[in-house]
Design a protein around this motif. Structure first.
Motif, PDB file in Angstrom:
ATOM      1  N   PRO A 144       0.825  -1.208   0.000  1.00 57.78           N
ATOM      2  CA  PRO A 144       0.000   0.000   0.000  1.00 57.78           C
ATOM      3  C   PRO A 144       0.858   1.256   0.000  1.00 57.78           C
ATOM      4  CG  PRO A 144       0.061  -0.968   2.184  1.00 57.78           C
ATOM      5  CD  PRO A 144       0.745  -1.950   1.270  1.00 57.78           C
ATOM      6  N   THR A 160       1.253   5.314   1.177  1.00 60.11           N
ATOM      7  CA  THR A 160       0.769   6.192   2.232  1.00 60.11           C
ATOM      8  C   THR A 160       0.082   7.400   1.611  1.00 60.11           C
ATOM      9  OG1 THR A 160       2.641   7.717   2.460  1.00 60.11           O
ATOM     10  CG2 THR A 160       2.870   5.532   3.459  1.00 60.11           C
ATOM     11  N   ASN A 177       8.756   1.676   7.635  1.00 57.45           N
ATOM     12  CA  ASN A 177       8.859   0.216   7.456  1.00 57.45           C
ATOM     13  C   ASN A 177       9.769  -0.426   8.490  1.00 57.45           C
ATOM     14  OD1 ASN A 177       7.054   0.125   5.339  1.00 57.45           O
ATOM     15  ND2 ASN A 177       8.616   0.142   3.738  1.00 57.45           N
ATOM     16  N   GLY A 182       4.030   2.072   7.891  1.00 60.07           N
ATOM     17  CA  GLY A 182       4.333   0.680   7.612  1.00 60.07           C
ATOM     18  C   GLY A 182       5.038  -0.040   8.736  1.00 60.07           C
ATOM     19  N   GLU A 189       0.317   5.345  10.093  1.00 56.72           N
ATOM     20  CA  GLU A 189      -0.380   4.875   8.898  1.00 56.72           C
ATOM     21  C   GLU A 189       0.162   3.506   8.489  1.00 56.72           C
ATOM     22  OE1 GLU A 189      -1.674   6.523   4.467  1.00 56.72           O
ATOM     23  OE2 GLU A 189      -0.553   7.815   5.845  1.00 56.72           O
ATOM     24  N   SER A 190      -0.748   2.607   8.154  1.00 59.24           N
ATOM     25  CA  SER A 190      -0.445   1.256   7.693  1.00 59.24           C
ATOM     26  C   SER A 190       0.263   0.446   8.775  1.00 59.24           C
ATOM     27  CB  SER A 190       0.395   1.276   6.406  1.00 59.24           C
ATOM     28  OG  SER A 190       0.482  -0.020   5.848  1.00 59.24           O
ATOM     29  N   ARG A 241       1.685  -3.547   8.213  1.00 61.42           N
ATOM     30  CA  ARG A 241       1.926  -3.846   6.808  1.00 61.42           C
ATOM     31  C   ARG A 241       2.851  -2.792   6.235  1.00 61.42           C
ATOM     32  NH1 ARG A 241      -2.271  -4.479   1.666  1.00 61.42           N
ATOM     33  NH2 ARG A 241      -0.754  -5.503   0.284  1.00 61.42           N
ATOM     34  N   VAL A 298       4.900  -0.397   3.595  1.00 61.81           N
ATOM     35  CA  VAL A 298       4.376   0.487   2.565  1.00 61.81           C
ATOM     36  C   VAL A 298       5.397   0.649   1.438  1.00 61.81           C
ATOM     37  CG1 VAL A 298       2.933   1.754   4.203  1.00 61.81           C
ATOM     38  CG2 VAL A 298       5.270   2.553   3.749  1.00 61.81           C
TER      39      VAL A 298
END
Length: 550
Positions: A27, A29, A471, A490, A514-515, A518, A520
């Motif tokens: 995904p 952002t 991440n 992420g 955000e996310s 998972r 990003v």
């Protein structure tokens, strides 16, 4: 040679292929994402603040390969103290005139063990201290703790290798110009000054972001109720180079990481000189060992800080560990140095840092380093394994075992630093900005507990502003300070940390997340920003060797 070419090419191809299909694989952002042309799109807030470009971090401003410097002096280990022999070799190379690239030469320490009764110092530009490997059969420097000094404790907190310039930047106050914009947002590289007549492309400048008493009140840091000491107005200083001047508009090489706002004190632009700083210095292919007294031990519960800064947590007696403090605490320290590096280093038993950079440093790369079995009390001011207190520096592919704040920064002007692809195992506390208003740092693909938060009942208060976690993996706590933001994209892990709970204030607002759970696109923000600014070659320059890739 053919294998090396293929491996690097394959590495670049994978980055291209990965990023070109990132929107299908991962995904995106809402604040920074690959656009239809493959380039990053940045979405600012209502004031223009956006996720900054961090690609200026590292040697020579990022994306430049660390050079190989020819050997000029060779040293072999001798019985007893080796510090005089090595220092004499360093001093000898210091007298060689630098070449066109600014290098004097390398001192090669042949394979073997070197006992050091005294610390080493590099005080001239263009010198590399190189060993023949970081393993236990490579070049091993042993910081000796003499018995007569153990009781006095005068080895504690010292560094074994010191890269020391005579002075840092010296502002030329007669060139100072006021920044006239009412608001210069986070991530901006251009602004207006009262008069740019005296400035030109290539000038070294300081961008000063003033913080007045009203700003301190806005942060809620103006009373003793927020900690042991109230904050006083202070200045954040960004060390920059001018890249363009148009009329009274000035553009600099790297962004600002805290908004400059008139109502909070505004900002200034001033030239500086830095003839006392040294550069083009490297430490590579070594193992460092800090000798300690194994009879000094302490008992405390294992994998967390217990809150007692004076000794063991008496409630828990299951985990006895080495706790001697009268030995070398830091392996390599940089002071007043730019364009320098540390690579392929292993460190054992140092109580504080493998590498520490101070406030006068800039554009330093620390890569492929390891820290094992630090020896100290598990308490404050210890085990800050990779400590970047300067600006625009990069730590990549670094490893920390049993650190506390393994990847950390500690000054308000510590900014633009990047920790990329690093890992902390068995940490005793979180990696983080760890001083009042450390701003503009990127933790990219870091595996470690992370925080950017408010510290209660301590001098720090708001630690971390405009910090980005990208991440990463591990437990984390991210909170929003007034007038700024902190971000997590992420992140795989739990949005909570177990360390120092007595110093946490969970009523503060959360940062931007955000996310969760998972990753990003793009996989690495730093590499993508670097490639967009400088191209594929920059990625190749900082990649691992073919052997590492395989």
């Amino acid at each position: 040679m053919r294998t090396k070419f293929f491996s690097i090419a394959a590495f670049l191809f994978c980055i291209d292929a990965y990023n070109s299909k990132a929107q299908d694989m991962l995904p995106a952002t809402s604040l920074v994402y690959p656009g239809i042309d493959g380039k990053l799109v940045y979405v600012g807030d209502s004031l223009g603040n956006k996720i900054p470009d961090f690609s200026n971090a590292g040697y020579k401003g990022g994306g430049v390969a660390i050079p190989y410097v020819p050997v000029k002096v060779i040293v072999w280990p001798v019985a007893g103290d080796n510090s005089e022999n090595i220092q004499a070799a360093i001093d000898k190379v210091s007298l060689i005139p630098p070449d066109a690239s600014g290098f004097r030469g390398a001192v090669l320490l042949k394979m073997g063990s070197y006992v050091l009764e005294k610390p080493l110092a590099i005080k001239a530009s263009g010198i590399v201290l190189r060993g023949e490997g970081m393993s236990d059969i490579g070049t091993i420097l042993i910081g000796k703790t003499a018995k007569e000094t153990q009781s006095r404790g005068n080895r504690g907190k010292m560094a074994l290798i010191n890269i020391i310039g005579s002075s840092g930047w010296v502002p030329q106050e007669d060139t100072k110009q006021i920044i006239t914009d009412r608001y210069v947002p986070v991530g901006a590289r251009s602004f207006m000054v009262a008069s740019a007549k005296g400035f030109k492309v290539g000038d070294k400048v300081l961008v000063r972001r003033n913080g007045n008493e009203d700003w301190i009140k806005e942060l809620g840091q103006d009373t003793l109720s927020v900690g042991r000491f109230r904050w006083r107005p202070f200045i954040i200083t960004y060390d920059r180079v001018i890249t363009e001047v148009k009329g009274n508009a000035v553009t600099i090489d790297a962004p600002v990481f805290t908004a400059i706002e008139t109502r909070w004190g505004g900002g200034e632009l001033v030239k500086y000189s830095d003839t006392g700083r040294i550069e083009q210095v490297g430490i590579e292919n070594l193992r460092g060992v800090s000798e300690f007294d194994p009879s000094v031990r302490m008992k405390a519960y294992g994998n967390m800080d217990r809150g007692s800064f004076d000794g063991p947590a008496t409630k828990y007696e299951s985990d006895e560990y080495y706790a001697d403090e009268n030995h070398y605490f830091t392996f390599i320290n940089f002071s007043n140095a730019i364009n320098a590096w540390v690579r392929n280093i292993a460190a054992l038993h140092f109580g504080s840092s493998v590498v520490q950079t101070t406030g006068g440093t800039k554009w330093i790369t620390v890569q492929d380093c390891e820290s094992w079995e630090p020896v100290s009390i598990r308490a404050g001011a210890r085990r800050f394994t990779y400590q970047l207190n300067g600006q625009l520096s990069l730590a990549q592919r670094c490893f920390s075992q049993k650190g506390r704040h393994s990847f950390v920064m500690q000054t308000p002007s510590s900014s633009g630093n990047v920790f990329f692809n690093c890992e902390a195992v068995h940490p005793y506390s979180s990696s983080e900005p760890h001083a009042n208003w450390v701003n503009g740092a990127l933790f990219d693909n870091v595996k470690a507990p992370l925080t950017a938060r408010f510290w209660k009942d301590i001098t720090i208060g708001w630690a971390g502003a405009n910090i980005v976690f990208w991440n990463c993996e591990g437990d984390f706590l991210i909170q929003q300070p007034p007038t700024a933001q902190n971000y997590s994209f992420g992140h795989i892990g739990t949005a909570s940390v177990i360390f120092n709970r007595q110093l946490q204030e969970l009523s503060k607002p959360n940062g931007y997340v955000e996310s969760m759970d998972r990753h990003v696109a793009p996989r690495s923000l730093y590499l993508t920003q670097l490639k967009e600014r400088l191209g594929d070659r920059a990625i190749k320059n900082i990649a691992k060797t073919a052997d590492d890739l395989e």
